[in-house]
Design an enzyme around this catalytic site. Structure first.
Site, PDB file in Angstrom:
ATOM      1  N   ASN A   1       1.109  -1.322   0.338  1.00  0.00           N
ATOM      2  CA  ASN A   1       0.191   0.079   0.008  1.00  0.00           C
ATOM      3  C   ASN A   1       0.918   1.298   0.003  1.00  0.00           C
ATOM      4  O   ASN A   1       1.980   1.436   0.525  1.00  0.00           O
ATOM      5  CB  ASN A   1      -0.563  -0.264   1.489  1.00  0.00           C
ATOM      6  CG  ASN A   1      -0.655   0.613   2.541  1.00  0.00           C
ATOM      7  OD1 ASN A   1       0.482  -1.061   2.803  1.00  0.00           O
ATOM      8  ND2 ASN A   1      -0.866   0.515   3.715  1.00  0.00           N
TER       9      ASN A   1
ATOM     10  N   GLU B   1       0.713   4.836   0.318  1.00  0.00           N
ATOM     11  CA  GLU B   1      -0.865   6.427   1.189  1.00  0.00           C
ATOM     12  C   GLU B   1      -0.515   7.706   0.482  1.00  0.00           C
ATOM     13  O   GLU B   1       0.995   7.677   0.119  1.00  0.00           O
ATOM     14  CB  GLU B   1      -0.569   5.936   2.342  1.00  0.00           C
ATOM     15  CG  GLU B   1      -1.469   4.564   2.730  1.00  0.00           C
ATOM     16  CD  GLU B   1      -1.715   4.946   4.767  1.00  0.00           C
ATOM     17  OE1 GLU B   1      -0.871   5.243   5.339  1.00  0.00           O
ATOM     18  OE2 GLU B   1      -1.932   3.619   4.856  1.00  0.00           O
TER      19      GLU B   1
ATOM     20  N   CYS C   1      -4.574   0.570  -2.588  1.00  0.00           N
ATOM     21  CA  CYS C   1      -4.546  -0.278  -1.787  1.00  0.00           C
ATOM     22  C   CYS C   1      -3.112  -1.464  -2.170  1.00  0.00           C
ATOM     23  O   CYS C   1      -2.637  -1.201  -3.575  1.00  0.00           O
ATOM     24  CB  CYS C   1      -5.100  -1.162  -1.583  1.00  0.00           C
ATOM     25  SG  CYS C   1      -6.805  -0.281  -0.935  1.00  0.00           S
TER      26      CYS C   1
ATOM     27  N   GLU D   1      -3.087  -4.315  -2.918  1.00  0.00           N
ATOM     28  CA  GLU D   1      -3.428  -5.747  -4.179  1.00  0.00           C
ATOM     29  C   GLU D   1      -4.307  -4.644  -5.404  1.00  0.00           C
ATOM     30  O   GLU D   1      -3.124  -5.393  -6.427  1.00  0.00           O
ATOM     31  CB  GLU D   1      -4.536  -6.070  -3.228  1.00  0.00           C
ATOM     32  CG  GLU D   1      -5.036  -6.646  -2.702  1.00  0.00           C
ATOM     33  CD  GLU D   1      -5.388  -6.185  -1.045  1.00  0.00           C
ATOM     34  OE1 GLU D   1      -4.478  -5.112  -1.108  1.00  0.00           O
ATOM     35  OE2 GLU D   1      -6.116  -6.427   0.062  1.00  0.00           O
TER      36      GLU D   1
ATOM     37  N   CYS E   1     -10.592  -5.461   0.213  1.00  0.00           N
ATOM     38  CA  CYS E   1     -10.966  -3.777   0.401  1.00  0.00           C
ATOM     39  C   CYS E   1     -12.218  -3.950  -0.836  1.00  0.00           C
ATOM     40  O   CYS E   1     -12.268  -4.897  -1.732  1.00  0.00           O
ATOM     41  CB  CYS E   1     -11.039  -2.839   0.736  1.00  0.00           C
ATOM     42  SG  CYS E   1     -10.213  -1.769  -1.365  1.00  0.00           S
TER      43      CYS E   1
ATOM     44  N   CYS F   1     -11.029  -3.305  -4.175  1.00  0.00           N
ATOM     45  CA  CYS F   1      -9.942  -3.961  -4.506  1.00  0.00           C
ATOM     46  C   CYS F   1     -10.352  -5.380  -4.726  1.00  0.00           C
ATOM     47  O   CYS F   1     -10.380  -6.580  -6.031  1.00  0.00           O
ATOM     48  CB  CYS F   1      -8.795  -4.882  -3.490  1.00  0.00           C
ATOM     49  SG  CYS F   1      -7.098  -3.225  -3.064  1.00  0.00           S
TER      50      CYS F   1
END
Ligand code: THU
Length: 172
Positions: A73, A75, A84, A86, A123, A126
């Protein structure tokens, strides 16, 4: 009631959705390839850039051509800009090895301020991205989910996590 006669519809049906997945007490129970991939996912959490959440996520995938691709991830001070692990992985895989299916993806996380002893699952955004990748490559993406220790969940294909999903067929 307004006194008007109601038309009774008897066409309603109930449907249901469920899926099975494998649960292991620890990574010790996995076969050596899966254990290796999960170890790599745990390790790559170190490369996450998550100074805002302190929740470092690592994903590592094995592709159909044998290559290994990772994502973490990333940010941003503007929070919604963050990505993310993924989806970072999916973007890398699609770019480095176009048209090569992802067979298995291991996902782990290191929660710097908390516990990392249970699996997390992707999430919603994703899940949508993973489903598109599966559909595009016509190959299920097997998921290995676990924290830095403890229980491991294996899901046979990522789209099982997104029932009644919206996909390319809907645009036809
Ligand atoms: N995150 C992921 O990278 N993957 C997941 O499956 C769940 C959440 C990231 C997004 C954000 O940077 C941090 O974890 C906390 O939500």
């Amino acid at each position: 009631m307004d006194g008007k006669a109601r038309v009774k519809h008897n066409t309603m049906k109930q449907d249901n959705y469920n899926f099975a997945f494998d649960v292991y007490d620890s990574s010790d129970e996995l076969d050596s390839q899966d254990a290796w991939l999960l170890r790599e996912a745990r390790g790559v959490t170190e490369s996450a850039y998550a100074p805002y959440s302190n929740f470092n996520v690592g994903a590592v995938a094995k592709l159909a051509n044998g290559e290994i691709v990772a994502g973490t991830n990333q940010e941003n001070a503007s929070y919604p800009v963050g990505l993310c692990a993924e989806r970072v992985l999916l973007s890398s895989a699609a770019t480095l090895y176009p048209n090569v299916a992802i067979e298995t993806m291991a996902i782990s996380y290191n929660n710097i301020n908390g516990v990392s002893d249970h699996p997390i699952s992707p999430c919603g955004i994703c899940r949508q991205s993973l489903s598109e990748y599966e559909e595009r490559m016509k190959t299920p993406i097997r998921l290995i989910l676990s924290g830095m220790e403890g229980r491991v969940i294996i899901i046979a294909k990522s789209s099982l996590l997104l029932p009644l999903s919206f996909g390319s067929d809907d645009l036809k």
